[in-house]
Each structure stands twice: as C-alpha cells, then as structure tokens.
Write an enzyme that holds these catalytic residues in place. Structure first.
Site, PDB file in Angstrom:
ATOM      1  N   ASP A   1      14.456  13.333  11.758  1.00  0.00           N
ATOM      2  CA  ASP A   1      13.662  13.527  10.540  1.00  0.00           C
ATOM      3  C   ASP A   1      12.173  13.671  10.844  1.00  0.00           C
ATOM      4  O   ASP A   1      11.331  13.064  10.189  1.00  0.00           O
ATOM      5  CB  ASP A   1      13.911  12.357   9.574  1.00  0.00           C
ATOM      6  CG  ASP A   1      13.556  12.706   8.136  1.00  0.00           C
ATOM      7  OD1 ASP A   1      13.463  13.910   7.821  1.00  0.00           O
ATOM      8  OD2 ASP A   1      13.381  11.781   7.321  1.00  0.00           O
TER       9      ASP A   1
ATOM     10  N   PHE B   1      13.326   2.799  -0.580  1.00  0.00           N
ATOM     11  CA  PHE B   1      13.715   1.732  -1.495  1.00  0.00           C
ATOM     12  C   PHE B   1      12.959   0.452  -1.197  1.00  0.00           C
ATOM     13  O   PHE B   1      13.213  -0.586  -1.791  1.00  0.00           O
ATOM     14  CB  PHE B   1      15.219   1.470  -1.417  1.00  0.00           C
ATOM     15  CG  PHE B   1      16.005   2.645  -1.899  1.00  0.00           C
ATOM     16  CD1 PHE B   1      16.346   2.761  -3.224  1.00  0.00           C
ATOM     17  CD2 PHE B   1      16.349   3.661  -1.025  1.00  0.00           C
ATOM     18  CE1 PHE B   1      17.032   3.865  -3.679  1.00  0.00           C
ATOM     19  CE2 PHE B   1      17.039   4.773  -1.470  1.00  0.00           C
ATOM     20  CZ  PHE B   1      17.389   4.880  -2.800  1.00  0.00           C
TER      21      PHE B   1
ATOM     22  N   LYS C   1       7.396  -3.990   6.351  1.00  0.00           N
ATOM     23  CA  LYS C   1       8.315  -3.267   5.463  1.00  0.00           C
ATOM     24  C   LYS C   1       9.306  -4.277   4.919  1.00  0.00           C
ATOM     25  O   LYS C   1       9.869  -5.062   5.689  1.00  0.00           O
ATOM     26  CB  LYS C   1       9.047  -2.163   6.231  1.00  0.00           C
ATOM     27  CG  LYS C   1       8.156  -0.962   6.555  1.00  0.00           C
ATOM     28  CD  LYS C   1       8.888   0.071   7.370  1.00  0.00           C
ATOM     29  CE  LYS C   1       9.197   1.305   6.569  1.00  0.00           C
ATOM     30  NZ  LYS C   1       9.806   2.379   7.379  1.00  0.00           N
TER      31      LYS C   1
ATOM     32  N   PHE D   1       0.810  -1.228   0.000  1.00  0.00           N
ATOM     33  CA  PHE D   1       0.000   0.000   0.000  1.00  0.00           C
ATOM     34  C   PHE D   1       0.837   1.269   0.000  1.00  0.00           C
ATOM     35  O   PHE D   1       0.316   2.373  -0.122  1.00  0.00           O
ATOM     36  CB  PHE D   1      -0.980   0.009   1.188  1.00  0.00           C
ATOM     37  CG  PHE D   1      -0.307   0.179   2.524  1.00  0.00           C
ATOM     38  CD1 PHE D   1       0.231  -0.898   3.182  1.00  0.00           C
ATOM     39  CD2 PHE D   1      -0.201   1.437   3.108  1.00  0.00           C
ATOM     40  CE1 PHE D   1       0.865  -0.740   4.409  1.00  0.00           C
ATOM     41  CE2 PHE D   1       0.427   1.611   4.318  1.00  0.00           C
ATOM     42  CZ  PHE D   1       0.960   0.514   4.981  1.00  0.00           C
TER      43      PHE D   1
ATOM     44  N   GLY E   1       8.399   2.887   0.426  1.00  0.00           N
ATOM     45  CA  GLY E   1       9.337   3.700   1.195  1.00  0.00           C
ATOM     46  C   GLY E   1      10.464   4.108   0.267  1.00  0.00           C
ATOM     47  O   GLY E   1      10.345   3.983  -0.955  1.00  0.00           O
TER      48      GLY E   1
HETATM   49  N1  ATP Z   1       2.875   1.476  10.271  1.00  0.00           N
HETATM   50  C1  ATP Z   1       2.298   2.101   9.273  1.00  0.00           C
HETATM   51  N2  ATP Z   1       0.963   2.232   9.197  1.00  0.00           N
HETATM   52  C2  ATP Z   1       0.380   2.871   8.177  1.00  0.00           C
HETATM   53  N3  ATP Z   1       1.051   3.435   7.168  1.00  0.00           N
HETATM   54  C3  ATP Z   1       2.383   3.345   7.174  1.00  0.00           C
HETATM   55  C4  ATP Z   1       3.082   2.670   8.220  1.00  0.00           C
HETATM   56  N4  ATP Z   1       4.403   2.745   7.975  1.00  0.00           N
HETATM   57  C5  ATP Z   1       4.515   3.434   6.842  1.00  0.00           C
HETATM   58  N5  ATP Z   1       3.315   3.798   6.346  1.00  0.00           N
HETATM   59  C6  ATP Z   1       3.051   4.557   5.111  1.00  0.00           C
HETATM   60  O1  ATP Z   1       4.132   4.395   4.241  1.00  0.00           O
HETATM   61  C7  ATP Z   1       4.781   5.658   3.999  1.00  0.00           C
HETATM   62  C8  ATP Z   1       6.289   5.459   3.941  1.00  0.00           C
HETATM   63  O2  ATP Z   1       6.703   4.954   5.194  1.00  0.00           O
HETATM   64  P1  ATP Z   1       8.146   5.206   5.783  1.00  0.00           P
HETATM   65  O3  ATP Z   1       8.427   6.670   5.784  1.00  0.00           O
HETATM   66  O4  ATP Z   1       8.266   4.522   7.076  1.00  0.00           O
HETATM   67  O5  ATP Z   1       8.992   4.471   4.675  1.00  0.00           O
HETATM   68  P2  ATP Z   1      10.535   4.600   4.439  1.00  0.00           P
HETATM   69  O6  ATP Z   1      10.980   3.414   3.679  1.00  0.00           O
HETATM   70  O7  ATP Z   1      11.189   4.835   5.745  1.00  0.00           O
HETATM   71  O8  ATP Z   1      10.580   5.853   3.514  1.00  0.00           O
HETATM   72  P3  ATP Z   1      11.672   7.001   3.558  1.00  0.00           P
HETATM   73  O9  ATP Z   1      12.646   6.658   4.602  1.00  0.00           O
HETATM   74  O10 ATP Z   1      12.236   7.037   2.202  1.00  0.00           O
HETATM   75  O11 ATP Z   1      10.880   8.222   3.917  1.00  0.00           O
HETATM   76  C9  ATP Z   1       4.333   6.544   5.150  1.00  0.00           C
HETATM   77  O12 ATP Z   1       4.324   7.904   4.798  1.00  0.00           O
HETATM   78  C10 ATP Z   1       2.941   6.024   5.430  1.00  0.00           C
HETATM   79  O13 ATP Z   1       2.037   6.627   4.544  1.00  0.00           O
END
Ligand code: ATP
Length: 559
Positions: free
Chosen positions: A167, A43, A61, A38, A41
């Site tokens: 961040d 990568f 993730k 859904f 992130g």
């Molecule tokens: N536990 C969760 N519940 C609901 N939505 C989530 C959750 N974790 C992440 N998301 C959704 O996924 C998006 C990306 O998540 P996240 O920022 O943790 O990913 P990432 O891989 O760390 O991305 P980046 O570090 O590049 O910002 C969030 O903005 C949110 O919309």
C-alpha cells in the site's frame, strides 16, 4: 414465524476517545502519557504521546482490541520492525539510515471498561500527501525520485524480511524533516503481507486489494501482495506525484476498468508514459519504465534487484535536477484538489492463514477474520441495494477551461464519459462541501413527477430540477422511461427517493451502469450486483404491470 434476522455485525469499531493525560504503564515498566489526538486512521485514533518525565514526542495509535488493522500492524512491527532488528540490518548493509519506523512499545490498556490496543512509534514531521496537496497536487520529478529512492530502500528491508508492503502511497509516506524529501519514511503496515506462502494462484475474493488506483497487477488479479507488486505500485505513484494525475483516476469506482486501463497503459510503454511526462528529461520516464519492466520480468515469488533499481532512480533524480533548470515546468492537468487518502478504495482485506495463526497467538481475544478497511460501507438491505455515489475522484480542468488535458492513455470513449462523470461528481461534492444546495441524480421519470409535485405546491428550490436528459423513451403504458438520470435537489430526493434512482433504471442493467457513480457494492463485484439488482427490479415491474391499480410513484420505494 421465520427466525428474526440478526443485525449485521460491525467489522470494526472506531476507537473511543481517550482522555489527554491518561497514563499507561507499559510492560517494559515505562509509563507513557497520552497526548492530543492529531489524526484518525481507518478505525483508530492517532495521538501524540510522551514518556513520563521526558519531552520527546512520539505517536500512539489506539484501537479497540477486537479490531484487526492495528493488530496486523503490531504483528508486523513485532516481527520485523524492532529497533535492534533495523540497527543490525543497517550494520550488515553498511548503511546510515533507512526509511522505516521502529516499534517503541505496544500493549493493551482498559479504558471505560473497554480493552484497547496501543502501539507507539516515532513521530514524523508531515506526510508526503500533505506536501503534495500544499504543492497543488504534484511534486517535482527530483523530489518524487528522491522519495522513491527512500521507499525502495524501505521496501528492500521489508522484502529481505519476506514482507510486501502492498500500500505504498503519499499518505503512507511521512517526512522525518519537513521539506527534506530524502527523509521519507514508509509507514502503515495494515496491509503488509508475509510472502513466504505466496503461490501464483489468484483468488477472486482478494481481487483489487489495496488502494485501487495504485494497486498492482497481482492484487487486481487476486493474488497476495508480491515484491514485484510493490515496485509496480511505486511506479504508479511516481506518475501521480510527477504529473499530478493518473489516466484511470476517473475510473476508480470500477476496479475492473482501472485494471484494464493499467494493462493498456503498461502494454503501451514507453510511449504511454512519455506522452504524460512530455516536459521531463528522458531519464525520468526511462527510470519509471524500467520499474514497470523489472516488475513485469520478475517472477511472482522472486525478489527484485533493488540496488540496480535505486541506481537508476538516483541517476534520474540527478538528471531531473539539471533538467529542471533547463526545462519549463510541465503542464499536465494538475488541479489543486488534493487526492484524498483514498482509504475507501481499499478493498476488504483477506488475511492469509499464517497471519491469522500469528494473530491468534498474539491476542486472547479472537480478532474478526476479515479486515474490512473500507469505510464507505453500505448498509445491506434485504429489499433494496443502496447505490452509492463515490467520494470525489479529483477535479480536472477541461479543454473548455483552457487547460489541455495532459493525457488520455489506454482509454476508451467510455473512459472519456467517465471523465465527465467524474467531473460532475467532483462538482457535486464541492457543492456539498460548501453547503450549497446540491443536485443529486434522479431519473427523468422521477424528475417529471417531482416537477408535477412542485406545480401543485410551493415553488421548489431553485436547483430543484436540472433537466439533464439526453434521451428518453416510453414504455408500453406510455410512461416516460429513464435513459439518463437527471439531477434534483437533495431535499426533493430525501423526501421522495432513497437513492434517487428509480426502479425503472434499476430494472435495466444498461441504465444502471450509466448512473454516475454507481460503484462497487460491499457484497460483491459491480457486474454481479448490477445483474442481481436489475433482475429484482425487472421482476417487480413485471408484477406491477399485472396489477393495474398499483401506483407507480409509490413503487419508487427507492433503494
Ligand atoms: N508516526 C507518525 N508521525 C506523524 N504522523 C503520523 C504518524 N503515523 C500516522 N500519522 C498521521 O496519521 C495519518 C494516518 O496514519 P496511518 O495511515 O498510519 O493510519 P491507519 O490507521 O493505518 O489508517 P489507514 O490504514 O486507514 O490508512 C497519516 O497519514 C499521518 O498523517
């Protein structure tokens, strides 16, 4: 024969798609079933997931095991965000709730012969960024301060565990319950940093780490993330959420300028802030000013008195809710365009040695050392430098459109120009988004040559040349030289120029700087690259001038 140059190594790979329904046997003897993806992130891929035999939705993730960002998060979760750790803390502090996720499971699985890392955490309803977007780019002061209180609570836990988040932003804040701002949870520990070895010694390699428009003074200077830095970052976010903008938004492609603007802004407090939050009750601006004060007065390695700060925030939230009934809604230049998640503004992360040590222990596969989270990676070419137009900053309504600009703080005239530039870029991306012919910058000289091309052939696209030159000059050979880039259609640009910026412009640092959207290059700082690029093109042009038969149009071997 010179040795062949090895292809540049990819820093991270996007995770391959994992099939829905895949069962993963966790080390805890539980089986998890992968659900739909859904979100994506940096990568990785973000899926829903369930435990076999249960219906409770969770989030999984997934990233290739060789990638760094999820590894960093997994390390943080294992160190400080296990459920029992959080529960113990809540008991000790006599608190009911804390705005942080806990680790449910993590491990590896093999998929299509590739080793993948996964991490499971609770699933939340929505992100604050999504709410902000849906709300036209801003949030009420009361809601913003309610979220800030949750974030301060989460930061207090992290800081007590000797971690700085580094961040904080709306995209990294999720709401447990939709529309309940008091259920805000701070996520994404991809840049979190253990502070135990922090020393106040800036390192240029780390300068501007984080999300540029929000990042702290410490990060801009090149220091590792700090406790006081988290408070400063939250304060910038509050301004963004409440007013819908930040004075340095249009400068985000130039981290040095952003830093400069922030310094002027903070130096001019409280006036600079008051002039943004004109329609807010005084305690709102007062509380944000206090956050900046606390951040400024706290030593680099010291912790912040969160209890005191939270009290201020709660009081301001109360006054904002009463104030909201009396005062009209504020009129800053809010636009409906949501700020993108701004992942791309994250500077490459330079990991600390202690984290690397930890990571080496945790995985058998050695992770790549530098975690480059930016996805706006420019292919580095030996010959040429690609000049990148950054993704949209955000649209702002101009005076001409009837909405007064809400502020122009700590900004120079060049900032005002950048504002216009940002608007142009914004329009360009809007056009791109709607698939309409877009205009891209070329130089006056380039545009002229394009015109002649069209003269002799079929008429070009309607948008083929927009003569946007403000000035021009001629070189020793009488050729029109570029002062300001013009815009042509992408088709023209594609066929004739690689970047749309001529060698003449690239030969001049001054001209290069004027090109809208020239932004940080992956290999180094803007000024350095601009200097290098212009030196190289000056050399090229000098060589060309000594060869009279050389055709200038072909030398537009553009970047
Ligand atoms: N536990 C969760 N519940 C609901 N939505 C989530 C959750 N974790 C992440 N998301 C959704 O996924 C998006 C990306 O998540 P996240 O920022 O943790 O990913 P990432 O891989 O760390 O991305 P980046 O570090 O590049 O910002 C969030 O903005 C949110 O919309």
């Amino acid at each position: 024969m010179p040795p062949k140059k090895a292809a540049p190594k990819k820093l991270h790979e996007l995770a391959p798609e994992v099939r829905v329904g895949l069962k993963i046997d966790d080390i805890s003897k539980k089986t998890y079933i992968v659900g739909k993806q859904f979100a994506t992130g940096g990568f990785g891929r973000i899926h829903t997931c369930t435990e076999d035999g249960k219906s409770q939705q969770m989030v999984m993730k997934i990233e290739p095991s060789t990638n760094g960002p999820l590894l960093t998060e997994v390390v943080v979760f294992n160190r400080i965000l296990k459920k029992d750790m959080i529960e113990n803390y809540k008991k000790a502090k006599k608190i009911q709730w804390i705005g942080l996720p806990h680790l449910i499971a993590n491990g590896y699985f093999t998929y299509n012969n590739e080793k993948m890392r996964y991490m499971i955490i609770p699933k939340y309803a929505t992100s604050l960024e999504a709410v902000r977007e849906a709300n036209g780019g801003s949030l009420s002061a009361k809601d913003s301060l309610t979220v800030a209180d949750c974030v301060l609570g989460a930061l207090e836990y992290l800081h007590d565990s000797d971690y700085a988040h580094a961040d904080v932003k709306a995209a990294n804040i999720l709401l447990e319950k939709p529309n309940d701002f008091s259920s805000a949870v701070l996520v994404d520990f991809g840049l979190a940093h253990r502070t135990t070895n922090n020393v106040d010694k800036p390192d240029k390699k780390r300068a501007h780490n984080g999300t540029c428009i929000f990042t702290s003074t410490d990060a801009h200077r090149g220091n590792n993330p700090s406790f006081r830095g988290d408070v400063e970052i939250l304060a910038y976010n509050l301004i963004m959420w409440i007013s819908g903008s930040l004075p340095w938004l249009s400068l985000e492609a130039s981290p040095d300028k952003v830093f400069e603007a922030k310094q002027k802004f903070v130096g001019g407090l409280p006036g600079t802030l008051q002039s943004i939050l004109t329609n807010q009750p005084a305690p709102v601006a007062g509380c944000i000013t206090t956050m900046f004060d606390v951040s400024r007065k706290t030593d680099y390695t010291h912790k912040v008195d969160m209890a005191k700060l939270r009290k201020k925030v709660t009081e301001a939230a109360q006054s904002a809710s009463t104030g909201a009934q009396k005062k009209p809604k504020m009129t800053p230049s809010r636009d409906t365009t949501a700020t993108p998640k701004r992942k791309s503004q994250r500077a490459p992360r330079v990991e600390s040695e202690d984290e690397e040590e930890e990571e080496k222990k945790e995985v058998e596969i050695k992770p790549k050392k530098k975690v480059q989270r930016s996805r706006k990676v420019v292919e580095d070419d030996d010959e040429e430098e690609e000049v990148i137009i950054p993704k949209s900053t955000r649209s702002r309504k101009t005076k001409e459109e009837g909405t007064p600009r809400s502020f122009n703080l700590g900004m120079t005239s060049s900032t005002a120009t950048s504002d216009r530039v940002a608007k142009k870029i914004e329009m360009k991306y809007k056009r791109l988004a709607t698939n309409k012919p877009s205009l891209v910058p070329v130089t006056v000289a380039d545009a002229s040559s394009c015109e002649s091309q069209y003269e002799s052939n079929e008429p070009g696209p309607s948008s083929r040349v927009v003569k946007k030159r403000t000035s021009e000059e001629r070189d020793a050979n009488g050729e029109v030289q570029l002062k300001t880039p013009a815009l042509v259609s992408p088709d023209v640009k594609k066929t004739k120029y690689k970047s749309g910026i001529s060698s003449a412009t690239k030969a001049s640092p001054t001209e290069l700087r004027r090109v809208p959207g020239v932004r940080n290059f992956p290999k180094g700082r803007r000024s350095m690259i601009i200097k290098e690029t212009s030196a190289r093109y000056q050399e090229k042009r000098a060589t060309r001038n000594t060869k009279p038969t050389f055709d200038d149009s072909s030398c537009s071997s553009e970047v």
